[in-house]
Design a protein around this motif. Structure first.
Motif, PDB file in Angstrom:
ATOM      1  N   GLN A  52      50.481  35.455  39.536  1.00  0.00           N
ATOM      2  CA  GLN A  52      50.320  36.831  40.002  1.00  0.00           C
ATOM      3  C   GLN A  52      49.646  36.914  41.371  1.00  0.00           C
ATOM      4  O   GLN A  52      49.527  37.983  41.953  1.00  0.00           O
ATOM      5  N   ILE A  53      49.212  35.767  41.899  1.00  0.00           N
ATOM      6  CA  ILE A  53      48.507  35.746  43.180  1.00  0.00           C
ATOM      7  C   ILE A  53      49.508  35.638  44.331  1.00  0.00           C
ATOM      8  O   ILE A  53      50.375  34.783  44.336  1.00  0.00           O
ATOM      9  N   ASP A  54      49.337  36.531  45.307  1.00  0.00           N
ATOM     10  CA  ASP A  54      50.175  36.534  46.512  1.00  0.00           C
ATOM     11  C   ASP A  54      49.451  35.935  47.717  1.00  0.00           C
ATOM     12  O   ASP A  54      50.088  35.451  48.644  1.00  0.00           O
ATOM     13  N   LYS A  55      48.110  36.022  47.705  1.00  0.00           N
ATOM     14  CA  LYS A  55      47.338  35.608  48.875  1.00  0.00           C
ATOM     15  C   LYS A  55      46.026  34.977  48.419  1.00  0.00           C
ATOM     16  O   LYS A  55      45.378  35.468  47.502  1.00  0.00           O
ATOM     17  N   THR A  71      45.032  38.954  45.092  1.00  0.00           N
ATOM     18  CA  THR A  71      44.390  38.234  46.189  1.00  0.00           C
ATOM     19  C   THR A  71      43.074  37.653  45.690  1.00  0.00           C
ATOM     20  O   THR A  71      42.315  38.339  45.014  1.00  0.00           O
ATOM     21  N   ILE A  72      42.823  36.380  46.041  1.00  0.00           N
ATOM     22  CA  ILE A  72      41.565  35.750  45.656  1.00  0.00           C
ATOM     23  C   ILE A  72      40.945  35.036  46.847  1.00  0.00           C
ATOM     24  O   ILE A  72      41.636  34.662  47.800  1.00  0.00           O
ATOM     25  N   LEU A 125      40.094  31.757  37.313  1.00  0.00           N
ATOM     26  CA  LEU A 125      41.032  32.866  37.292  1.00  0.00           C
ATOM     27  C   LEU A 125      41.022  33.646  35.981  1.00  0.00           C
ATOM     28  O   LEU A 125      41.655  34.700  35.891  1.00  0.00           O
ATOM     29  N   GLU A 126      40.309  33.167  34.989  1.00  0.00           N
ATOM     30  CA  GLU A 126      40.258  33.889  33.709  1.00  0.00           C
ATOM     31  C   GLU A 126      39.674  35.289  33.858  1.00  0.00           C
ATOM     32  O   GLU A 126      39.939  36.159  33.036  1.00  0.00           O
ATOM     33  N   LEU A 183      42.714  26.640  40.193  1.00  0.00           N
ATOM     34  CA  LEU A 183      44.069  27.142  40.442  1.00  0.00           C
ATOM     35  C   LEU A 183      45.089  26.634  39.428  1.00  0.00           C
ATOM     36  O   LEU A 183      46.220  27.117  39.399  1.00  0.00           O
ATOM     37  N   ASP A 184      44.708  25.676  38.601  1.00  0.00           N
ATOM     38  CA  ASP A 184      45.596  25.164  37.556  1.00  0.00           C
ATOM     39  C   ASP A 184      45.517  26.111  36.354  1.00  0.00           C
ATOM     40  O   ASP A 184      44.955  25.791  35.313  1.00  0.00           O
TER      41      ASP A 184
END
Length: 141
Positions: free
Chosen positions: A89-92, A67-68, A58-59, A82-83
């Protein structure tokens, strides 16, 4: 949208070409994999829509990324990705692990998401479990 661990960038290219998204970040921790993605992006003339970035999980995502997608990895690798504080900030998330689906489901639910959809896909003699997680929004008023 960001495709984390994009390998050759084919998912990102497909999503833009089919107009599912206007722009996408495609990332991989391996520069060699991202070089393959860059070649594919150039070949498809999508340099203004598909943005390759070398980085760890996620960096690489921007502040407006909500979304990712993550696929082709084991559950432990996915959970390590995911840690990260940017998970807020991720919704989906569209996740396709290749093992330990129950651990994956439980762990992501503990992070404040719910399973919005789940499909099993059979391709080239393999089954794949694809899970759509969405952020749980509670309205207590």
């Amino acid at each position: 949208v960001a495709d984390i661990g994009c390998d050759h960038g084919l998912l990102g290219i497909h999503l833009v070409k089919t107009k599912k998204v206007k722009e996408i970040i495609v990332s991989d921790i391996l520069p060699s994999a991202l070089n393959n993605a860059r070649e594919n992006i150039l070949k498809e003339d999508l340099v203004s829509s598909v943005y390759p970035k070398v980085g760890d999980g996620l960096e690489v995502i921007e502040n407006d990324t909500n979304t990712i997608t993550i696929s082709g990895m084991g559950t432990y690798t996915i959970l390590k990705i995911l840690d990260n504080k940017k998970i807020d900030q991720i919704d989906k998330m569209v996740i396709c692990s290749n093992m330990d689906y129950n651990l994956l489901r439980k762990s992501i639910i503990k992070k404040g998401f719910y399973i919005a959809d789940e499909k099993i896909v059979f391709e080239k003699d393999n089954y794949y479990v694809v899970i759509l997680f969405q952020k749980l929004l509670l309205n207590l008023n």
